[in-house]
Motif scaffolding. Sequence first.
Motif, PDB file in Angstrom:
ATOM      1  N   PRO A 250       0.794  -1.240   0.000  1.00  0.00           N
ATOM      2  CA  PRO A 250       0.000   0.000   0.000  1.00  0.00           C
ATOM      3  C   PRO A 250       0.821   1.282   0.000  1.00  0.00           C
ATOM      4  O   PRO A 250       0.355   2.321  -0.480  1.00  0.00           O
ATOM      5  CB  PRO A 250      -0.815  -0.120   1.300  1.00  0.00           C
ATOM      6  N   ASP A 251       2.069   1.223   0.524  1.00  0.00           N
ATOM      7  CA  ASP A 251       2.864   2.446   0.600  1.00  0.00           C
ATOM      8  C   ASP A 251       3.735   2.668  -0.635  1.00  0.00           C
ATOM      9  O   ASP A 251       4.544   3.602  -0.672  1.00  0.00           O
ATOM     10  CB  ASP A 251       3.737   2.448   1.859  1.00  0.00           C
ATOM     11  N   VAL A 252       3.579   1.840  -1.655  1.00  0.00           N
ATOM     12  CA  VAL A 252       4.316   2.048  -2.909  1.00  0.00           C
ATOM     13  C   VAL A 252       3.648   3.168  -3.706  1.00  0.00           C
ATOM     14  O   VAL A 252       2.457   3.117  -4.006  1.00  0.00           O
ATOM     15  CB  VAL A 252       4.363   0.751  -3.737  1.00  0.00           C
ATOM     16  N   ARG A 253       4.429   4.179  -4.049  1.00  0.00           N
ATOM     17  CA  ARG A 253       3.886   5.362  -4.719  1.00  0.00           C
ATOM     18  C   ARG A 253       3.643   5.115  -6.209  1.00  0.00           C
ATOM     19  O   ARG A 253       4.293   4.283  -6.828  1.00  0.00           O
ATOM     20  CB  ARG A 253       4.862   6.535  -4.584  1.00  0.00           C
ATOM     21  N   SER A 254       2.733   5.878  -6.738  1.00  0.00           N
ATOM     22  CA  SER A 254       2.528   5.902  -8.184  1.00  0.00           C
ATOM     23  C   SER A 254       3.637   6.731  -8.829  1.00  0.00           C
ATOM     24  O   SER A 254       4.028   7.783  -8.303  1.00  0.00           O
ATOM     25  CB  SER A 254       1.162   6.514  -8.502  1.00  0.00           C
ATOM     26  N   PRO A 337      14.509   3.808  -3.583  1.00  0.00           N
ATOM     27  CA  PRO A 337      13.417   3.554  -2.649  1.00  0.00           C
ATOM     28  C   PRO A 337      12.747   2.198  -2.886  1.00  0.00           C
ATOM     29  O   PRO A 337      13.068   1.472  -3.827  1.00  0.00           O
ATOM     30  CB  PRO A 337      12.451   4.696  -2.953  1.00  0.00           C
ATOM     31  N   LYS A 338      11.777   1.895  -2.040  1.00  0.00           N
ATOM     32  CA  LYS A 338      11.086   0.597  -2.082  1.00  0.00           C
ATOM     33  C   LYS A 338      10.384   0.340  -3.413  1.00  0.00           C
ATOM     34  O   LYS A 338      10.194  -0.807  -3.817  1.00  0.00           O
ATOM     35  CB  LYS A 338      10.085   0.489  -0.936  1.00  0.00           C
ATOM     36  N   GLU A 339      10.017   1.409  -4.112  1.00  0.00           N
ATOM     37  CA  GLU A 339       9.325   1.214  -5.388  1.00  0.00           C
ATOM     38  C   GLU A 339      10.210   0.496  -6.413  1.00  0.00           C
ATOM     39  O   GLU A 339       9.751  -0.386  -7.132  1.00  0.00           O
ATOM     40  CB  GLU A 339       8.857   2.566  -5.945  1.00  0.00           C
ATOM     41  N   TRP A 340      11.491   0.883  -6.474  1.00  0.00           N
ATOM     42  CA  TRP A 340      12.409   0.189  -7.368  1.00  0.00           C
ATOM     43  C   TRP A 340      12.700  -1.215  -6.842  1.00  0.00           C
ATOM     44  O   TRP A 340      12.836  -2.172  -7.624  1.00  0.00           O
ATOM     45  CB  TRP A 340      13.711   0.962  -7.537  1.00  0.00           C
ATOM     46  N   ALA A 341      12.794  -1.360  -5.527  1.00  0.00           N
ATOM     47  CA  ALA A 341      13.019  -2.691  -4.948  1.00  0.00           C
ATOM     48  C   ALA A 341      11.874  -3.634  -5.304  1.00  0.00           C
ATOM     49  O   ALA A 341      12.083  -4.815  -5.593  1.00  0.00           O
ATOM     50  CB  ALA A 341      13.179  -2.590  -3.436  1.00  0.00           C
ATOM     51  N   ASN A 342      10.667  -3.112  -5.300  1.00  0.00           N
ATOM     52  CA  ASN A 342       9.496  -3.902  -5.669  1.00  0.00           C
ATOM     53  C   ASN A 342       9.613  -4.407  -7.109  1.00  0.00           C
ATOM     54  O   ASN A 342       9.299  -5.572  -7.407  1.00  0.00           O
ATOM     55  CB  ASN A 342       8.239  -3.046  -5.497  1.00  0.00           C
ATOM     56  N   ALA A 343      10.110  -3.556  -7.999  1.00  0.00           N
ATOM     57  CA  ALA A 343      10.295  -3.964  -9.393  1.00  0.00           C
ATOM     58  C   ALA A 343      11.424  -4.987  -9.528  1.00  0.00           C
ATOM     59  O   ALA A 343      11.326  -5.939 -10.311  1.00  0.00           O
ATOM     60  CB  ALA A 343      10.588  -2.740 -10.255  1.00  0.00           C
ATOM     61  N   PRO A 347       8.276 -11.342  -9.525  1.00  0.00           N
ATOM     62  CA  PRO A 347       6.891 -10.913  -9.288  1.00  0.00           C
ATOM     63  C   PRO A 347       6.483 -11.033  -7.824  1.00  0.00           C
ATOM     64  O   PRO A 347       5.293 -11.119  -7.510  1.00  0.00           O
ATOM     65  CB  PRO A 347       6.121 -11.944 -10.118  1.00  0.00           C
ATOM     66  N   LEU A 348       7.460 -11.025  -6.909  1.00  0.00           N
ATOM     67  CA  LEU A 348       7.253 -11.428  -5.518  1.00  0.00           C
ATOM     68  C   LEU A 348       6.941 -10.248  -4.608  1.00  0.00           C
ATOM     69  O   LEU A 348       7.075  -9.090  -4.997  1.00  0.00           O
ATOM     70  CB  LEU A 348       8.486 -12.181  -5.036  1.00  0.00           C
ATOM     71  N   ARG A 349       6.555 -10.574  -3.388  1.00  0.00           N
ATOM     72  CA  ARG A 349       6.168  -9.561  -2.403  1.00  0.00           C
ATOM     73  C   ARG A 349       7.314  -9.205  -1.473  1.00  0.00           C
ATOM     74  O   ARG A 349       8.082 -10.045  -1.046  1.00  0.00           O
ATOM     75  CB  ARG A 349       5.015 -10.083  -1.539  1.00  0.00           C
ATOM     76  N   LEU A 350       7.353  -7.910  -1.142  1.00  0.00           N
ATOM     77  CA  LEU A 350       8.250  -7.358  -0.133  1.00  0.00           C
ATOM     78  C   LEU A 350       9.726  -7.497  -0.487  1.00  0.00           C
ATOM     79  O   LEU A 350      10.076  -7.761  -1.635  1.00  0.00           O
ATOM     80  CB  LEU A 350       7.904  -7.928   1.238  1.00  0.00           C
ATOM     81  N   TYR A 351      10.615  -7.264   0.509  1.00  0.00           N
ATOM     82  CA  TYR A 351      12.002  -6.969   0.198  1.00  0.00           C
ATOM     83  C   TYR A 351      12.944  -7.512   1.276  1.00  0.00           C
ATOM     84  O   TYR A 351      12.536  -8.240   2.174  1.00  0.00           O
ATOM     85  CB  TYR A 351      12.209  -5.442   0.102  1.00  0.00           C
TER      86      TYR A 351
END
Length: 509
Positions: A250-254, A337-343, A347-351
């Motif tokens: 939810p805290d991943v920015r657009s 930031p976490k947004e790039w880590a998410n990419a 296709p997995l969750r979290l970091y």
Amino acid sequence: MKTRCLPLLSFLLALLPCQSAPQHACGEQPNIILILVDDMGYSDLGCFGSEIDTPNLDQLAAKGIKFTQFTNCAKCETTRTTLMTGRYHTEVKGNSRNSITIPENLGLAGYQSFMVGKWHIFDTPLERGFDRYFGFLEGASNFFTGEGTKGGSSYKLEDQDYPIPKHFYSTDAFTDKAIEYIDQRDRQKPFFMYMAYNAPHYPLQAPKEDVLKYRGKYKQGWAKLRQQRYARMKALNIIPADMKLSQPEPDVRSWDSLTTAEQDNMDLRMATYAAMIDRVDQQIGRLVGKLDEEQITNDTLIVFLSDNGACPFDRTRQPTLDNDYMPWDGRSYYCYPKEWANACNTPLRLYKQNQNEGGISTAMIAHWPNGITQPGTMNRQRGHLIDLHATFRELAGTDYPADFQGNQIGPARGISLVPSFSGKPRQQHEYLYQNFAEAKNALIKGPWKLVDYKYLYNLESDRIESNDLSKSNPQKFAEMKAEFAKIDQEVNQGRAMKRINKSKSPKRK
């Protein structure tokens, strides 16, 4: 008569298969090179779906095995402790002498051992079995200046402090020294080489030409990058065709919520991260070139993996932004930031630190022309880095001792990967125990995964951990919690359960 028969008897015995000996014990002991990168995401290699240029690693994968379900401990120090000892880091914590490291164990079989790069665990490399060492002892270091996170430098050459020269870049320097160690080795003995690159751990820093190669390629944003990698991973058969893409936290920015200037800065950071991985690949190409030159490539097992998933912590330092330092400047200190880590963990969750799949999953490659009988294949069995200690022991033909240097050694936890090299299924783990700082934990048994003592997932049908089954399957949930409590007591003296129970206790007013 007796003396004449002995040579004949020896000859006949030599013809018998070595059924009682470890697999490969009849042949030559291979050289072993273990390459560990730092904070690299699951989808960050070209052969695992990335747009980053990694031709040398892709070639090793094409001629070796890609392990698509291999896991680590989600954090630098915990992974390295577990990796070096073949035991859970919780068992070694506070008493490193109840373990035997990979180089110590291989030394019993006549191996010489070398290390370059980041240590970040107990004692020092030379105190724990390595014959030669070049690198730094702490958790993070400036790639150009060698300065540690808290200032100063912990760089060592053998057992002496090492002053950082001009025109230094750690990824290149580690490879230079690894090649030197190979060149100066005793050619009558096999060798073990541990290459622990600090890339692509922050600070994000890379040579200018490598950064500019990727500059502008990430202005489409993280969501688009994730979709592109997801499609490539399916095309490469890294993930099943019916596997879904996990939803961002939810805290991943657009991406569209950022200004144009912010998007440009984020492109710079991701371009630098890509450049760091690209540079590692270039150096691995140099290393393989040395093996080719020495004509030992076929006799050398190379294993490549990451210590945890991508890192979500944006610890970029304000002076870097205020002064617009570029990432090829040693004064810079960028993180993404976490947004790039998410990419990067597509296709997995979290970091990193989390025991969800995005924290513990790693792209792993094994390459060994003389030992891998089915090159260009994938292995989808669940594996864990505790297995590498067991694998290397088997290949060296050495046992795991009950005691070493006057200290009693606790039980090894890994299962050898050697059957996988010939396409055979290997014994499954009864369980895999995951823990970071007692607060973030997991237990894996068969397809079931208990996360943080709160969530239950079936990894067989839901590796992206999108469907919590703790309420719909309360019986299995209770069973897994009971198993976690039992195993936590066995391998961690019950410390995680103490924290869990403490958090449940009513707070005093």
